[in-house]
Design an enzyme around this catalytic site. Sequence first.
Site, PDB file in Angstrom:
ATOM      1  N   SER A   1     -17.849 -28.350  -1.039  1.00 36.50           N
ATOM      2  CA  SER A   1     -18.916 -27.448  -0.584  1.00 36.50           C
ATOM      3  C   SER A   1     -20.270 -28.126  -0.439  1.00 36.50           C
ATOM      4  O   SER A   1     -21.186 -27.546   0.137  1.00 36.50           O
ATOM      5  CB  SER A   1     -19.022 -26.239  -1.519  1.00 36.50           C
TER       6      SER A   1
ATOM      7  N   LYS B 188     -24.230 -18.498  -6.058  1.00 35.66           N
ATOM      8  CA  LYS B 188     -25.099 -19.521  -5.484  1.00 35.66           C
ATOM      9  C   LYS B 188     -26.415 -18.924  -4.982  1.00 35.66           C
ATOM     10  O   LYS B 188     -27.483 -19.518  -5.126  1.00 35.66           O
ATOM     11  CB  LYS B 188     -24.368 -20.225  -4.343  1.00 35.66           C
TER      12      LYS B 188
END
Lengths: 214, 214, 214, 214, 214, 214
Positions: B99, B142
């Site tokens: 990611s 996140k």
Amino acid sequence: GEVFDKEIYQDNSLAGVVTGLAWTSVGGEILFIEASISRGKGKLTLSGQLGDVMKESAMTAISYLKSQAESLNIDHRVFDQYDLHIHVPAGAVPKDGPSAGITMLTAIASVYTQRKVRSRLAMTGEITLRGKVMPVGGIKEKILAAKRAGIDDIILCKRNMRDIEEIDESYLKGVQFHFVDHVSEVLDIALLKETVAHPVKFTFDNEASKSREN
Amino acid sequence: GEVFDKEIYQDNSLAGVVTGLAWTSVGGEILFIEASISRGKGKLTLSGQLGDVMKESAMTAISYLKSQAESLNIDHRVFDQYDLHIHVPAGAVPKDGPSAGITMLTAIASVYTQRKVRSRLAMTGEITLRGKVMPVGGIKEKILAAKRAGIDDIILCKRNMRDIEEIDESYLKGVQFHFVDHVSEVLDIALLKETVAHPVKFTFDNEASKSREN
Amino acid sequence: GEVFDKEIYQDNSLAGVVTGLAWTSVGGEILFIEASISRGKGKLTLSGQLGDVMKESAMTAISYLKSQAESLNIDHRVFDQYDLHIHVPAGAVPKDGPSAGITMLTAIASVYTQRKVRSRLAMTGEITLRGKVMPVGGIKEKILAAKRAGIDDIILCKRNMRDIEEIDESYLKGVQFHFVDHVSEVLDIALLKETVAHPVKFTFDNEASKSREN
Amino acid sequence: GEVFDKEIYQDNSLAGVVTGLAWTSVGGEILFIEASISRGKGKLTLSGQLGDVMKESAMTAISYLKSQAESLNIDHRVFDQYDLHIHVPAGAVPKDGPSAGITMLTAIASVYTQRKVRSRLAMTGEITLRGKVMPVGGIKEKILAAKRAGIDDIILCKRNMRDIEEIDESYLKGVQFHFVDHVSEVLDIALLKETVAHPVKFTFDNEASKSREN
Amino acid sequence: GEVFDKEIYQDNSLAGVVTGLAWTSVGGEILFIEASISRGKGKLTLSGQLGDVMKESAMTAISYLKSQAESLNIDHRVFDQYDLHIHVPAGAVPKDGPSAGITMLTAIASVYTQRKVRSRLAMTGEITLRGKVMPVGGIKEKILAAKRAGIDDIILCKRNMRDIEEIDESYLKGVQFHFVDHVSEVLDIALLKETVAHPVKFTFDNEASKSREN
Amino acid sequence: GEVFDKEIYQDNSLAGVVTGLAWTSVGGEILFIEASISRGKGKLTLSGQLGDVMKESAMTAISYLKSQAESLNIDHRVFDQYDLHIHVPAGAVPKDGPSAGITMLTAIASVYTQRKVRSRLAMTGEITLRGKVMPVGGIKEKILAAKRAGIDDIILCKRNMRDIEEIDESYLKGVQFHFVDHVSEVLDIALLKETVAHPVKFTFDNEASKSREN
Ligand SMILES: [Ca+2]
Ligand SMILES: [Ca+2]
Ligand SMILES: [Ca+2]
Ligand SMILES: [Ca+2]
Ligand SMILES: [Ca+2]
Ligand SMILES: [Ca+2]
Ligand SMILES: [Ca+2]
Ligand SMILES: [Ca+2]
Ligand SMILES: [Ca+2]
Ligand SMILES: [Ca+2]
Ligand SMILES: [Ca+2]
Ligand SMILES: [Ca+2]
């Protein structure tokens, strides 16, 4: 309980030797980072049973110094035409972790500039590639070990100030703390202007040092 | 609970430093990808206890940039005549996964172009070799971490839009989202036209840069 | 159940991207083989968490193409003066087995010739060093996945014809099968005569391309 | 029970492809050793999930051929200026043991000389560095597999004659055995004088082929 | 109980052979460090089943000697134009630890200078990169082994003096101890001014020894 | 019980082949060390499933011969311009230990000098880097195996004399023992003055053999 090399602070007559602070389950200790160069082809040797994280710290320190060579008055050819060896006694004791980052960076900077390291100085702190200094653990034990070893000045990350505040002041007497954010501050404090006695006189291969243009 | 470097967004004064978003079992955090170059021979160094998948992401980012060098105004000689180091603090924390792909790609593009990175920007997304951006997990955590850190803009894969829709709108206030399909969009958003102050002045070895013809 | 990249067939605008068919315990999926080149010294990079067998397939594909370069109109200098990267998304999913052999070979051939890949085509089959195509498993699941993804043409080994015969005809409607024995047939079907838009313009180092004589 | 590539003997139109005999817990099978060359720098690639012993057999075969290059009419420059790839299908099946020694040696000799391999021939036997052929196991099962595959001639070590004597004669009908002590006998039997159609035309780099004197 | 090579002290006719002292669970023993050079390219070979710590000791010894080459009258070209092999018999016995540091350093210095080693001398001590000698364990057992082997002089680290004081004096009769802090003292004691009979005559490649300037 | 290659002594027509003596749990056996050279760049290949200790023995033998090249009339360029392969049949049998040291050294010396090896000779003994021969185990079993194989002369370390004395004399009849301290004695006994028939004619690259001066 002897994990690292237990003796007291030694001296600053040699370039490339810097005192660090280590912390194990049996307490704090000082340790020495030794950097040495010799004519070669830019090979890096790490010894002293260093773990992966500590090896990466060394590589990060070197990359930082390479990218800042000009401002530190380091001739860039030294990275290709000299070999660098970093050793951390005692040779049989496994060592790991990022907290020797600023100590390794200072040792390498000293050996490449041949500048003397400030006497009776110790330090502990992680580095990042852009030169940030990051906080580390075991501050109390490390400070006690530094005092036992005769250290007068200690460099720490600013974010480790809170750890100092929790220590009884009687333990801190006689030690001056330098709290830093960036490795440029570390080098300003740790490296004297003067070179060591009998500094290495760098020589370079003519052919390999041909000019580069943009 | 401190897994990555918990502090707030820092600044964009340096080329090669980009803010990513990580997600662990204890929540989201921001992390910094640091890319640095120095004269050399095209060597790549990766540090920060990166796992195999994350190392492959870095190699994929580099290959993409090499194949697109011309359109990004990167002199191709830089890949052979400069070394590249990518570090992800904190140095002792193992990290893995795909990611950070777009974050690494942006950091490398910034260091090779010396273009400034947009301030208060964070991003997360996998890349493929042809430049596709692919969705990743942990979006909610996140985003919360990005807000805590003072981030204003977040780049995500279009296919992560559905994850945003499931978050209560109150958490999203003050953050602008940029949904992308391709890394060219990422670079358009993330890299400013202006270079950083005191950019690296690239120099090249004459002999090695001899012309190629078809 | 998302193991590989589940989306539908994309497009054939880029050289070096070919659609393969994978088979796992949770069913069939399409996957993309991405090949990319950049000026270099003939280095090969493989990414996407590929296992040993799949890496060997890539090396076999490259050796086959090297030995057949002339008949494919590939300038042999490209193998020494360009680097090749093969990536298989998704980056974090481990992949192994020989069945992507013809797909990798086609992707590499496309990137070295810059020829367009036939649209809406997928394929699965092992290769050997002399170019034989060998049968692989999971044919039924792979075909269903291809249909879901909008694939119109599928290349299989002739020895996989028996597997097709066992599938209910209703599942096969709208898909054309190409049964082959040799990779030359695969390339004839898969690579169009036309190049992609904006093909890479290969350039070569004069000095290194000196003549060879017998 | 399909461990190796189960089909019948194929043909001898290509240089570098030789039929061997393998023996597993489920019986004998024929297998193909494929050797291929392409312009390069003397790199060796081995694929087909070969174990250590089998890899060492390949290296021993190459060293033998290098030391006998002159008598085999192989230009010594081919070892430095061409890459060699040896593949043993099926790609996903692990293979090991020394019994493919003479088969690998014959395949490599064929590809370096471009001489045709005798049709409908199979072989099994270990080699040593001085060219001795040593006996191997599984002879009965291997012979049955060769017959099934349509093999007419089989090369075996002389010390494997005793194994033949224990097989019922009805199984041996139609197969001619060649018992050998030394690999020079193997090559005499296996390699025809004629080259394959469209043989590789070796070319050499002038500069690298400078004369050597004693 | 025979772990190392049990025989008595041999002789000092050859450069590069120095007597060390080892200590295992079954007592002390003498061992021989053998260093040998031959024309080459600076390759280092270590043999005798040496562990990681002992290998790092050898590398530290070499780096120290490289950085001190001038003061020891060693032509620096020898490090690039000769290969160095260090072997510690018996070949099948695993050995590790830092205590052979000064012994290896002395053997290497002797082989590079071709100076004779003092006869009937043994030594044990760790080295650091800056030349410090550090204390080691098993002193009592090592001294007994040295006496049995006919050793007259023993070099130890100063910090091992306390271990001597605990040994009954009757065991120490006839052996002279040399307590040192630094490897320069070790070399002063161990290396005679005279060279061995038939010393290696070093020759250097003209082209590679081109001048360097600062 | 067939661990090594059980046949009898063969012949001495080839340079580089020497008979050794091995000892396993099922008794003694003879084994053959095969050394072969071909034009190259000084690469060393070891095969026959050799363990670490045995590989180190080979490297020690090579280093000894390099340092003694002049006295053995070996042109030093052969080490850089020829590749060396050492193989120990049978290829699938793991082998380890230091006792083949003198056998490997003799095989390598024979192949570099092309001198014939004494016929019906076998040997066993460890070597050290300075050329000492050290005792090994299994002497009784090894001698019985040598007799069965038709060996007439056996070379052993002097310190293995005591092992001979414990063997019933009837077993020793017809075998002559040569007890040695140093490998120079081994080579004096084992290598005949005459070269083999059709010796390798060494040739050297002019450019690489440029003069060296001191
Ligand atoms: Ca200590
Ligand atoms: Ca680790
Ligand atoms: Ca943190
Ligand atoms: Ca992995
Ligand atoms: Ca998917
Ligand atoms: Ca495997
Ligand atoms: Ca089969
Ligand atoms: Ca093995
Ligand atoms: Ca002993
Ligand atoms: Ca270790
Ligand atoms: Ca045998
Ligand atoms: Ca071992």
